[in-house]
Design a protein around this motif. Sequence first.
Motif, PDB file in Angstrom:
ATOM      1  N   ALA A  52       0.841  -1.207   0.000  1.00 31.88           N
ATOM      2  CA  ALA A  52       0.000   0.000   0.000  1.00 31.88           C
ATOM      3  C   ALA A  52       0.875   1.256   0.000  1.00 31.88           C
ATOM      4  N   LYS A  53       1.949   1.219   0.756  1.00 27.45           N
ATOM      5  CA  LYS A  53       2.850   2.376   0.809  1.00 27.45           C
ATOM      6  C   LYS A  53       3.489   2.626  -0.558  1.00 27.45           C
ATOM      7  N   VAL A  54       3.943   1.550  -1.161  1.00 18.52           N
ATOM      8  CA  VAL A  54       4.622   1.664  -2.454  1.00 18.52           C
ATOM      9  C   VAL A  54       3.649   2.167  -3.535  1.00 18.52           C
ATOM     10  N   ALA A  55       2.403   1.734  -3.433  1.00 17.21           N
ATOM     11  CA  ALA A  55       1.402   2.203  -4.406  1.00 17.21           C
ATOM     12  C   ALA A  55       1.179   3.696  -4.215  1.00 17.21           C
ATOM     13  N   SER A  56       1.058   4.124  -2.958  1.00 15.81           N
ATOM     14  CA  SER A  56       0.731   5.533  -2.763  1.00 15.81           C
ATOM     15  C   SER A  56       1.941   6.437  -2.989  1.00 15.81           C
ATOM     16  N   LEU A  57       3.149   5.990  -2.646  1.00 16.66           N
ATOM     17  CA  LEU A  57       4.319   6.875  -2.802  1.00 16.66           C
ATOM     18  C   LEU A  57       4.937   6.808  -4.196  1.00 16.66           C
ATOM     19  N   TYR A  58       4.982   5.628  -4.765  1.00 15.26           N
ATOM     20  CA  TYR A  58       5.734   5.469  -6.016  1.00 15.26           C
ATOM     21  C   TYR A  58       4.857   5.065  -7.200  1.00 15.26           C
ATOM     22  N   GLY A  59       3.548   4.939  -6.938  1.00 20.39           N
ATOM     23  CA  GLY A  59       2.625   4.643  -8.032  1.00 20.39           C
ATOM     24  C   GLY A  59       2.810   3.264  -8.637  1.00 20.39           C
ATOM     25  N   ARG A  60       3.366   2.347  -7.863  1.00 18.63           N
ATOM     26  CA  ARG A  60       3.529   0.998  -8.407  1.00 18.63           C
ATOM     27  C   ARG A  60       2.643   0.013  -7.639  1.00 18.63           C
ATOM     28  N   ALA A  61       1.881  -0.768  -8.396  1.00 17.38           N
ATOM     29  CA  ALA A  61       1.071  -1.817  -7.776  1.00 17.38           C
ATOM     30  C   ALA A  61       1.915  -3.077  -7.715  1.00 17.38           C
ATOM     31  N   VAL A  62       2.360  -3.439  -6.503  1.00 22.30           N
ATOM     32  CA  VAL A  62       3.110  -4.699  -6.374  1.00 22.30           C
ATOM     33  C   VAL A  62       2.213  -5.710  -5.673  1.00 22.30           C
ATOM     34  N   ASP A  63       2.374  -6.959  -6.042  1.00 20.21           N
ATOM     35  CA  ASP A  63       1.580  -8.041  -5.459  1.00 20.21           C
ATOM     36  C   ASP A  63       2.253  -8.485  -4.154  1.00 20.21           C
ATOM     37  N   PRO A  64       1.585  -8.268  -3.005  1.00 22.08           N
ATOM     38  CA  PRO A  64       2.250  -8.603  -1.737  1.00 22.08           C
ATOM     39  C   PRO A  64       2.580 -10.088  -1.618  1.00 22.08           C
ATOM     40  N   GLU A  65       1.853 -10.925  -2.329  1.00 22.66           N
ATOM     41  CA  GLU A  65       2.132 -12.367  -2.278  1.00 22.66           C
ATOM     42  C   GLU A  65       3.391 -12.719  -3.071  1.00 22.66           C
ATOM     43  N   ALA A  66       3.525 -12.109  -4.230  1.00 27.33           N
ATOM     44  CA  ALA A  66       4.556 -12.561  -5.175  1.00 27.33           C
ATOM     45  C   ALA A  66       5.753 -11.631  -5.294  1.00 27.33           C
ATOM     46  N   GLU A  67       5.628 -10.408  -4.735  1.00 30.79           N
ATOM     47  CA  GLU A  67       6.702  -9.429  -4.970  1.00 30.79           C
ATOM     48  C   GLU A  67       7.288  -8.793  -3.703  1.00 30.79           C
ATOM     49  N   VAL A  68       6.705  -9.075  -2.549  1.00 30.49           N
ATOM     50  CA  VAL A  68       7.209  -8.450  -1.309  1.00 30.49           C
ATOM     51  C   VAL A  68       7.660  -9.549  -0.348  1.00 30.49           C
ATOM     52  N   THR A  69       8.885  -9.421   0.160  1.00 31.69           N
ATOM     53  CA  THR A  69       9.418 -10.382   1.137  1.00 31.69           C
ATOM     54  C   THR A  69       9.966  -9.607   2.334  1.00 31.69           C
ATOM     55  N   ILE A  70       9.531 -10.000   3.523  1.00 30.89           N
ATOM     56  CA  ILE A  70      10.046  -9.363   4.752  1.00 30.89           C
ATOM     57  C   ILE A  70      11.303 -10.129   5.183  1.00 30.89           C
ATOM     58  N   THR A  71      12.329  -9.391   5.556  1.00 30.03           N
ATOM     59  CA  THR A  71      13.607 -10.020   5.915  1.00 30.03           C
ATOM     60  C   THR A  71      14.087  -9.508   7.282  1.00 30.03           C
ATOM     61  N   PRO A  72      14.943 -10.271   7.941  1.00 25.54           N
ATOM     62  CA  PRO A  72      15.530  -9.756   9.181  1.00 25.54           C
ATOM     63  C   PRO A  72      16.620  -8.724   8.870  1.00 25.54           C
ATOM     64  N   GLY A  73      16.194  -7.549   8.480  1.00 27.40           N
ATOM     65  CA  GLY A  73      17.108  -6.451   8.167  1.00 27.40           C
ATOM     66  C   GLY A  73      17.415  -6.348   6.687  1.00 27.40           C
ATOM     67  N   ALA A  74      17.784  -5.116   6.292  1.00 27.03           N
ATOM     68  CA  ALA A  74      18.151  -4.886   4.889  1.00 27.03           C
ATOM     69  C   ALA A  74      19.442  -5.619   4.542  1.00 27.03           C
ATOM     70  N   THR A  75      20.328  -5.769   5.517  1.00 31.41           N
ATOM     71  CA  THR A  75      21.607  -6.439   5.247  1.00 31.41           C
ATOM     72  C   THR A  75      21.367  -7.875   4.770  1.00 31.41           C
ATOM     73  N   GLN A  76      20.443  -8.557   5.421  1.00 28.94           N
ATOM     74  CA  GLN A  76      20.131  -9.927   5.016  1.00 28.94           C
ATOM     75  C   GLN A  76      19.468  -9.924   3.646  1.00 28.94           C
ATOM     76  N   ALA A  77      18.630  -8.936   3.386  1.00 33.99           N
ATOM     77  CA  ALA A  77      17.970  -8.837   2.077  1.00 33.99           C
ATOM     78  C   ALA A  77      19.012  -8.656   0.973  1.00 33.99           C
TER      79      ALA A  77
END
Length: 382
Positions: free
Chosen positions: A72-97
């Motif tokens: 939702a944040k990415v859609a409102s700030l950057y105008g991109r519709a990303v699929d939370p199931e297929a395109e967003v992954t939560i990680t233990p920190g950006a370093t691990q990502a």
Amino acid sequence: MITSKLPNVGTTIFTTMSQLAAQTGAINLSQGFPDFDGPDALREAVTRHVMAGHNQYAPMTGLPALREQVAAKVASLYGRAVDPEAEVTITPGATQAIFCAIQALVGQGDEAIVFDPCYDSYEPSVQLAGGTCIHLPLTLPDFAIDWQRLADAIGPRTRLIVLNTPHNPSGALLRRGDLDRLAALIRDRDIYVLSDEVYEHLVYDGAEHASVLRHEELYRRAFVVSSFGKTYHVTGWKTGYVIAPPALTAELRKIHQYVSFTGVTPLQWALADFMAQQPNHVLELPAFYQAKRDLFCDLLAGSRFGFQRAAGTYFQLADYSAIRPDLDDVAMARWLTQEHGVAAIPISVFYQEPPREARLVRFCFAKREDTLRQAAERLGAI
Ligand code: PMP
Ligand code: GLN
């Protein structure tokens, strides 16, 4: 004897300088972290979720509610519709990502292009993947990409280009036009982009964050990384996320599931609640940190340090050539810490070949007003 996989790696500069600050009692403007707490409501939400029994594994990809908030944040700030199931992954920190994205992309003999000064985790991650880093210095004094050098550096083994905007340690920003140039350079080549955007909300003077998420063509071959630690003043929570197109996300998750499997459950619940309740938090961050930057810079204006105000991040570079031109920046950072009670980070450690002429140290201004005043007083007296 064990054969080191990272023979040239020692303890990070952040650990070294924070330890020296603690030993000497110096004000710690070195390692980047706030000396104030994240929002009460966010911290209370952790307790609530721990007590409500949210203490077992979250799904491997991250809590759905949090992935939905990120989308939702990415859609409102950057105008991109990303699929939370297929395109967003939560990680233990950006370093691990960042580590997982690099393992997903870089293979034996591949090259990754990084721009110096660059964040210290990129190169070891590339080396562990069997690749090598090609270091291209950003131009001084503006820390901009030298496009000719980049064009010349791209070759058949180039697999990855790592971007970082807003840029640590310089605070410089990439602009939309830079992303267009990069897209044109790598068009029709099998090259991917890792965009480290952990300071995405820390941009000043009305500038716009040129997220790769805004860029249709680059996003198709990109991993975009961010960190809740920076955005919510909770660096110790070590929680971040990666956004990437489904095929790239699938490869990233194969690695993420064996590096950590998932992130800390109650933190994810708390962040999801807070993002839903206070979507304006991120919109208020530029003004919040710009006030700190301006306070610190206004106080330093009477000192012998030279500087251009940071365009982004919570770091301010300062030129000390009028004070101790005889000292290299590592010696200067130690001298400032030990003799003047303010710890800083030397920037040469982020270079393969540090520029000989540079006399720059980095101060973190993510600090309370009294901390900044006290530090600036000490720095102004030198
Ligand atoms: N990238 C950059 C440029 C950073 O400054 C940091 C700071 N910690 C990170 C990545 C890592 O973020 P995290 O603490 O979420 O791992
Ligand atoms: N990103 C932080 C900085 O630049 C440090 C994070 C760490 O200690 N690894 O200061």
